[in-house]
Enzyme design. Structure first.
Site, mmCIF file in Angstrom:
data_model
loop_
_atom_site.group_PDB
_atom_site.id
_atom_site.type_symbol
_atom_site.label_atom_id
_atom_site.label_comp_id
_atom_site.label_asym_id
_atom_site.label_seq_id
_atom_site.Cartn_x
_atom_site.Cartn_y
_atom_site.Cartn_z
ATOM 1 N N TRP A 123 0.865 -1.190 0.000
ATOM 2 C CA TRP A 123 0.000 0.000 0.000
ATOM 3 C C TRP A 123 0.899 1.236 0.000
ATOM 4 C CZ3 TRP A 123 -0.201 4.056 3.547
ATOM 5 C CH2 TRP A 123 -1.097 5.070 3.168
ATOM 6 N N GLU A 183 -3.030 -2.990 -2.448
ATOM 7 C CA GLU A 183 -4.160 -2.367 -1.739
ATOM 8 C C GLU A 183 -4.478 -0.982 -2.284
ATOM 9 O OE1 GLU A 183 -3.453 -1.780 2.450
ATOM 10 O OE2 GLU A 183 -5.498 -1.084 2.836
ATOM 11 N N LYS A 217 -6.854 2.632 -2.528
ATOM 12 C CA LYS A 217 -7.436 3.593 -1.588
ATOM 13 C C LYS A 217 -8.119 4.703 -2.363
ATOM 14 C CE LYS A 217 -6.249 5.987 2.691
ATOM 15 N NZ LYS A 217 -5.258 6.114 3.761
ATOM 16 N N ASP A 233 -9.758 -2.955 1.485
ATOM 17 C CA ASP A 233 -9.842 -2.370 2.816
ATOM 18 C C ASP A 233 -11.227 -1.743 2.954
ATOM 19 O OD1 ASP A 233 -9.767 -0.235 4.853
ATOM 20 O OD2 ASP A 233 -7.627 -0.671 5.010
ATOM 21 N N HIS A 240 -11.705 2.055 2.348
ATOM 22 C CA HIS A 240 -11.054 2.694 1.207
ATOM 23 C C HIS A 240 -11.957 2.951 0.020
ATOM 24 C CE1 HIS A 240 -6.648 1.754 2.515
ATOM 25 N NE2 HIS A 240 -7.366 2.331 3.450
ATOM 26 N N HIS A 275 -8.694 -6.112 4.427
ATOM 27 C CA HIS A 275 -8.340 -5.290 5.574
ATOM 28 C C HIS A 275 -9.660 -4.911 6.204
ATOM 29 C CE1 HIS A 275 -3.945 -3.776 5.005
ATOM 30 N NE2 HIS A 275 -4.039 -5.081 5.179
ATOM 31 N N ASP A 311 -12.246 7.259 6.265
ATOM 32 C CA ASP A 311 -11.383 6.105 6.546
ATOM 33 C C ASP A 311 -10.762 6.258 7.933
ATOM 34 O OD1 ASP A 311 -9.813 3.847 6.216
ATOM 35 O OD2 ASP A 311 -8.217 4.936 5.196
ATOM 36 N N ASP A 326 -10.619 4.194 10.487
ATOM 37 C CA ASP A 326 -9.993 3.017 11.097
ATOM 38 C C ASP A 326 -10.409 2.810 12.547
ATOM 39 O OD1 ASP A 326 -8.156 1.826 8.984
ATOM 40 O OD2 ASP A 326 -7.519 3.925 8.925
ATOM 41 N N ASP A 335 -7.412 -4.126 10.088
ATOM 42 C CA ASP A 335 -6.687 -2.864 9.917
ATOM 43 C C ASP A 335 -7.455 -1.736 10.599
ATOM 44 O OD1 ASP A 335 -5.072 -0.805 9.196
ATOM 45 O OD2 ASP A 335 -5.491 -0.891 7.045
HETATM 46 C C1 RNT Z 1 -3.795 2.818 4.753
HETATM 47 C C2 RNT Z 1 -3.953 1.381 4.513
HETATM 48 C C3 RNT Z 1 -2.863 0.509 5.045
HETATM 49 C C4 RNT Z 1 -2.408 0.929 6.412
HETATM 50 C C5 RNT Z 1 -1.397 0.009 7.026
HETATM 51 C C6 RNT Z 1 -0.739 0.619 8.227
HETATM 52 O O1 RNT Z 1 -4.920 3.547 4.519
HETATM 53 O O2 RNT Z 1 -5.176 0.940 5.014
HETATM 54 O O3 RNT Z 1 -3.259 -0.808 5.018
HETATM 55 O O4 RNT Z 1 -3.474 1.029 7.294
HETATM 56 O O5 RNT Z 1 -0.501 -0.383 6.079
HETATM 57 ZN ZN ZN Z 2 -5.531 -1.173 4.921
#
Ligand code: RNT
Ligand code: ZN
Length: 422
Positions: A188, A229, A231, A262, A265, A289, A297, A299, A329
């Site tokens: 990523w 990955e 985003k 993810d 994302h 993720h 996003d 998290d 994640d």
């Molecule tokens: C970032 C991505 C990625 C990170 C990690 C720390 O938006 O989601 O996966 O969260 O690599």
């Molecule tokens: Zn991620």
């Protein structure tokens, strides 16, 4: 003991209820115990790592909160992860980032990292029967200050990051070899623009070339699997992300790579639960993720919400468990970090169990026969079947605390260990 007996009795009643729906709770538990979830190291220290304690987090990522007790050393992080793992049923995996290397106090540039810098992690994982997963770290580094890494038009910068990617695949390979289970090494990058770019094409062409260079050397998929990955945007890169969804979907399909989805994302009303069955027609394997975006996003720690349940349902209904690697994640520094791991992982496992307890064949028959009334009715009724009794029994049999009993254990750990950290 009295309590254990009550759990067994409740389970036996629940088992009868599920049997009436043609669901075998024993078989569900058996299957569940074989599902490994990859716990992300970075919840333990706010995506800090050990490369440079003063380096701030960038790459468009943000961790909020200042809860005491963050792990400051690999030993502390492993101890915290051990504590979390002792409260989670099943055998799982651990997901590392390159900045968690142990270089014995020596400065090793990221393009020079070697498997030996992860040998303590490998030994730790081996002694617990766990697999490892891995991530190159394309952020929190001076060479990422421009906002561009693999898609940089500065050849020196780009080359540095390509070399980092190559080094990380070899580390993933070493982890996979040592532990007898392939490491998923996930790329990523944060690359993007805050404001509207003139040229959306060139960075993506550069990124494509960089990825090709990183992946040139074939590595046995028995040891390492490459994932990419996408985003939508990051903080400070709101207008353009080189590694967008379409970009990586195309790249993964064309180059036989794993696609990483993810949950945070995509546009806020898009859900990855709907994407799983769409992309698995075109890529062999996926990395998830699992995260929880709240308005963006963000998290947040994963909870047992509708989307988590829907993700699990897709994996089970589609019989995709062999093709989808489940990674977590999230990073929340406003609550106890060990608890964050436990909450999120236990929820992921609960969602998997719920999905495994669905009367899938019956629901499917109703759909095929066009009886959408019964499909809706049954779908709603099964939501209140005694799932909790099966979950409690699984925790009991796995030797981990049942229901909320783990909270006190984390509080004890906080008092005795975390609060003593500076
Ligand atoms: C970032 C991505 C990625 C990170 C990690 C720390 O938006 O989601 O996966 O969260 O690599
Ligand atoms: Zn991620």
């Amino acid at each position: 003991m009295e309590k254990d007996k009550a759990i067994e009795q409740s389970y036996s009643l629940a088992r009868d209820v599920y049997r009436q729906y043609g669901v075998d709770t024993h078989a569900a538990i058996d299957k569940l115990s074989q599902i490994g979830v990859s716990l992300h190291c970075w919840q333990g220290d706010d995506v800090g790592g050990f490369e440079n304690p003063d380096a701030g987090l960038d790459g468009g990522l943000a961790v909020t909160g200042n809860y005491p007790g963050k792990a400051r050393t690999p030993g502390e992080l492993r101890a915290d992860a051990d504590k979390a793992l002792s409260l989670i049923p099943g055998t799982h995996r651990f997901n590392l980032h390159a900045i968690y290397a142990e270089t014995g106090g020596r400065k090793i540039e990221r393009n020079q990292l070697q498997p030996e810098h992860f040998s303590a992690w490998i030994d730790w994982a081996r002694s617990r029967g766990m697999g490892l997963d891995f991530n190159p770290t394309f952020f929190s580094h001076p060479n990422a200050d421009s906002g561009f890494t693999l898609s940089s038009n500065d050849e020196g910068i780009r080359r540095f990051w390509v070399e980092h990617g190559i080094a990380c695949r070899k580390i993933g390979e070493a982890m996979g070899k040592a532990l007898g289970t392939p490491a998923v090494t996930n790329v990523w990058i944060p690359d993007g623009y805050k404001d509207i770019p003139i040229d959306r094409w060139s960075p993506r062409q550069i990124l494509r070339k960089s990825l090709d260079e990183i992946f040139t050397e074939p590595i046995d998929p028995k040891h390492n699997l490459d994932a990419v990955e996408s985003k939508l945007f990051g903080i400070g890169a709101e207008s353009y992300t080189a590694g967008s969804h379409e970009f990586y979907l195309g790249y993964a399909v064309a180059n036989n790579k794993l696609l990483c989805l993810d949950a945070g994302h995509f546009h806020p009303t898009e859900v990855i639960s709907d994407k799983i069955s769409a992309v698995l027609g075109f890529v062999d394997e996926l990395l998830l993720h699992v995260s929880r975006p709240v308005r963006w996003d963000s998290d947040h720690v994963v909870i047992l919400d509708d989307e988590l349940k829907a993700i699990a349902q897709q994996l089970v209904r589609g019989d995709f468990l062999d093709r989808v690697h489940i990674g977590l994640d999230f990073f929340d520094a406003s609550i106890n970090r060990v608890a964050a791991w436990v909450i999120g992982t236990r929820c992921m496992i609960k969602a998997m169990l719920m999905a495994l307890l669905e009367p899938f064949d019956e629901l499917r028959q109703l759909e095929l026969s066009g009886d959408f009334t019964s499909r809706l009715a049954l779908g709603e009724e099964i939501k209140t079947l005694p799932f909790g009794a099966v979950w409690d029994y699984y925790c009991l049999k796995s030797g981990v605390p049942v229901q909320s009993a783990w909270i006190d254990i984390v509080k004890e750990y906080e008092k005795g260990i975390l609060n003593k950290r500076g």
